[in-house]
Structures are given as structure tokens and as C-alpha cells.
Design a protein around this motif. Sequence first.
Motif, mmCIF file in Angstrom:
data_model
loop_
_atom_site.group_PDB
_atom_site.id
_atom_site.type_symbol
_atom_site.label_atom_id
_atom_site.label_comp_id
_atom_site.label_asym_id
_atom_site.label_seq_id
_atom_site.Cartn_x
_atom_site.Cartn_y
_atom_site.Cartn_z
ATOM 1 N N UNK A 1 0.837 -1.201 0.000
ATOM 2 C CA UNK A 1 0.000 0.000 0.000
ATOM 3 C C UNK A 1 0.872 1.252 0.000
ATOM 4 N N UNK A 2 1.945 1.246 0.792
ATOM 5 C CA UNK A 2 2.840 2.405 0.831
ATOM 6 C C UNK A 2 3.535 2.610 -0.519
ATOM 7 N N UNK A 3 3.953 1.514 -1.164
ATOM 8 C CA UNK A 3 4.598 1.628 -2.477
ATOM 9 C C UNK A 3 3.621 2.149 -3.522
ATOM 10 N N UNK A 4 2.369 1.663 -3.479
ATOM 11 C CA UNK A 4 1.368 2.131 -4.438
ATOM 12 C C UNK A 4 1.030 3.599 -4.212
ATOM 13 N N UNK A 5 0.939 4.016 -2.959
ATOM 14 C CA UNK A 5 0.652 5.425 -2.668
ATOM 15 C C UNK A 5 1.801 6.319 -3.104
ATOM 16 N N UNK A 6 3.037 5.877 -2.915
ATOM 17 C CA UNK A 6 4.200 6.655 -3.362
ATOM 18 C C UNK A 6 4.250 6.766 -4.874
ATOM 19 N N UNK A 7 3.924 5.679 -5.580
ATOM 20 C CA UNK A 7 3.920 5.724 -7.039
ATOM 21 C C UNK A 7 2.791 6.608 -7.553
ATOM 22 N N UNK A 8 1.641 6.554 -6.901
ATOM 23 C CA UNK A 8 0.520 7.391 -7.329
ATOM 24 C C UNK A 8 0.804 8.861 -7.078
ATOM 25 N N UNK A 9 1.524 9.163 -6.014
ATOM 26 C CA UNK A 9 1.849 10.557 -5.721
ATOM 27 C C UNK A 9 2.908 11.090 -6.682
ATOM 28 N N UNK A 10 3.802 10.228 -7.157
ATOM 29 C CA UNK A 10 4.875 10.672 -8.048
ATOM 30 C C UNK A 10 4.422 10.771 -9.500
ATOM 31 N N UNK A 11 3.419 10.020 -9.902
ATOM 32 C CA UNK A 11 3.013 9.982 -11.295
ATOM 33 C C UNK A 11 2.473 11.313 -11.811
ATOM 34 N N UNK A 12 1.543 12.021 -11.138
ATOM 35 C CA UNK A 12 1.031 13.259 -11.716
ATOM 36 C C UNK A 12 2.078 14.339 -11.894
ATOM 37 N N UNK A 13 3.085 14.385 -11.031
ATOM 38 C CA UNK A 13 4.108 15.412 -11.164
ATOM 39 C C UNK A 13 4.966 15.171 -12.393
ATOM 40 N N UNK A 14 5.195 13.901 -12.742
ATOM 41 C CA UNK A 14 6.066 13.594 -13.864
ATOM 42 C C UNK A 14 5.306 13.548 -15.185
ATOM 43 N N UNK A 15 3.996 13.296 -15.136
ATOM 44 C CA UNK A 15 3.226 13.162 -16.355
ATOM 45 C C UNK A 15 2.794 14.530 -16.877
ATOM 46 N N UNK A 16 2.686 14.595 -18.189
ATOM 47 C CA UNK A 16 2.217 15.814 -18.827
ATOM 48 C C UNK A 16 0.714 15.651 -19.038
ATOM 49 N N UNK A 17 -0.065 16.636 -18.658
ATOM 50 C CA UNK A 17 -1.504 16.585 -18.876
ATOM 51 C C UNK A 17 -1.786 16.912 -20.338
ATOM 52 N N UNK A 18 -2.215 15.917 -21.092
ATOM 53 C CA UNK A 18 -2.476 16.115 -22.512
ATOM 54 C C UNK A 18 -3.870 15.612 -22.861
ATOM 55 N N UNK A 19 -4.385 16.114 -23.959
ATOM 56 C CA UNK A 19 -5.658 15.667 -24.507
ATOM 57 C C UNK A 19 -5.353 14.984 -25.829
ATOM 58 N N UNK A 20 -5.716 13.692 -25.970
ATOM 59 C CA UNK A 20 -5.457 13.018 -27.245
ATOM 60 C C UNK A 20 -6.384 13.539 -28.346
ATOM 61 N N UNK A 21 -5.833 13.671 -29.540
ATOM 62 C CA UNK A 21 -6.600 14.165 -30.689
ATOM 63 C C UNK A 21 -6.423 13.178 -31.838
ATOM 64 N N UNK A 22 -7.383 12.262 -32.025
ATOM 65 C CA UNK A 22 -7.282 11.355 -33.175
ATOM 66 C C UNK A 22 -7.833 12.036 -34.431
ATOM 67 N N UNK A 23 -7.287 11.693 -35.573
ATOM 68 C CA UNK A 23 -7.782 12.206 -36.849
ATOM 69 C C UNK A 23 -8.456 11.029 -37.558
ATOM 70 N N UNK A 24 -9.801 11.012 -37.596
ATOM 71 C CA UNK A 24 -10.508 9.866 -38.190
ATOM 72 C C UNK A 24 -10.470 9.913 -39.715
ATOM 73 N N UNK A 25 -9.808 8.924 -40.312
ATOM 74 C CA UNK A 25 -9.735 8.825 -41.766
ATOM 75 C C UNK A 25 -10.344 7.520 -42.268
ATOM 76 N N UNK A 26 -11.064 6.780 -41.392
ATOM 77 C CA UNK A 26 -11.618 5.478 -41.794
ATOM 78 C C UNK A 26 -12.646 5.614 -42.899
ATOM 79 N N UNK A 27 -13.499 6.631 -42.855
ATOM 80 C CA UNK A 27 -14.518 6.810 -43.894
ATOM 81 C C UNK A 27 -13.908 7.079 -45.256
ATOM 82 N N UNK A 28 -12.839 7.847 -45.292
ATOM 83 C CA UNK A 28 -12.169 8.148 -46.560
ATOM 84 C C UNK A 28 -11.499 6.897 -47.098
ATOM 85 N N UNK A 29 -10.902 6.082 -46.209
ATOM 86 C CA UNK A 29 -10.276 4.837 -46.645
ATOM 87 C C UNK A 29 -11.287 3.913 -47.299
#
Length: 172
Positions: free
Chosen positions: A16-44
Motif C-alpha cells: 500500500x505504501x509503495x502504491x501510494x508513493x507511485x501514485x503521488x509521483x506519477x502526476x508530477x512527472x506526467x504531462x496533462x495532454x488531450x489526445x486528438x485522433x484524426x478519423x480517416x476510416x470513412x475516406x479509406x
Amino acid sequence: MKSTTRGTLAAVLTCVAAAAGAAAATPAAAIATVPVPVPLNGVEKSLNVELPEIGGQIPLPMPGAPEGPRYVEGRLIPERVIPQLPVGAGLPGADVRAPVPEILGNGFNHVGLDAPASDLRTLGPGVALDAPLTAPNPENFGLPDPKLPQAGVLTPVLQTVPGAGLGLGQGL
């Protein structure tokens, strides 16, 4: 309490302590991004051709707390009158995979470009001023001495380490 129960309890608490430490460290190192897919299936499907797969990430800027003024001995005005505003975000990322027809076979190869979103740290410009008077001088009956006024602009800061990878591979 039995020794096996104590051992199990110690193992659970450690996990539990290891999981809490990893969860606390992850947001600081991660970049908050929004994924943007470009749908081209209909054209294909309508053109009956293989098109590139395109996606990207747009970072979310997160303003930080400005560093407050610093008081320096001998100055009447703090060192940074208008502080620099930090903003943490990232550079946009892209993931592109384009088909390349195989000359000696029926399958498709692909060319891929992977440019992940990378951290970006910025500081806005700031101002440093100093008054045209010194601190009270005991030799001058407690009156301040005149001096030349000082003014300065703190330059903006931009720090990042972008990266990208270009490669060839089987399939799309």
C-alpha cells in the motif's frame, strides 16, 4: 498475533505504501495532454485506399504559483516587485503512420513518426526596481542617503527537451 499474520500485514502495508508513493509521483512527472485522433476510416473505405493513421496530443497549460518578492538588506523595495509567473505545459505531440507499398510482395510496410508531447517550463517576464534612497543611515541622523534609482526587466525563460523517432516497419 501470529507471526504469519504479522508478516502478511507487513507485506500488505508495504504494498500500500509503495502504491501510494507511485501514485503521488506519477502526476508530477506526467504531462496533462488531450489526445486528438484524426478519423480517416470513412475516406479509406470510400476511396478503397490505405491512408495514414494520424493522432496527436495537445498539452494543457497549468499555471503555477509565482515566487514572491525577496527582501534584501540595504534595499527599500523588495528585489522582485512584479514576479515572474511560471506556466508548465508541454509541446504538442504527434503520431503518424503512413503506408508504403512493398515492392517485392503484397503486404504494406509503413513509415512511422512518433513525436511524443514533451515538458515545457516557462517563466514570464518580471520587473526589479530599487528606490533612489538607501536604507536609513545612523551617521546621517537616521536619514537615507540619495543614490541612483535602479530598474531592470527579468527576461522570460523557456525550457524544454523535445524528442522524436522516425522508423520503418511491417504492417500499418
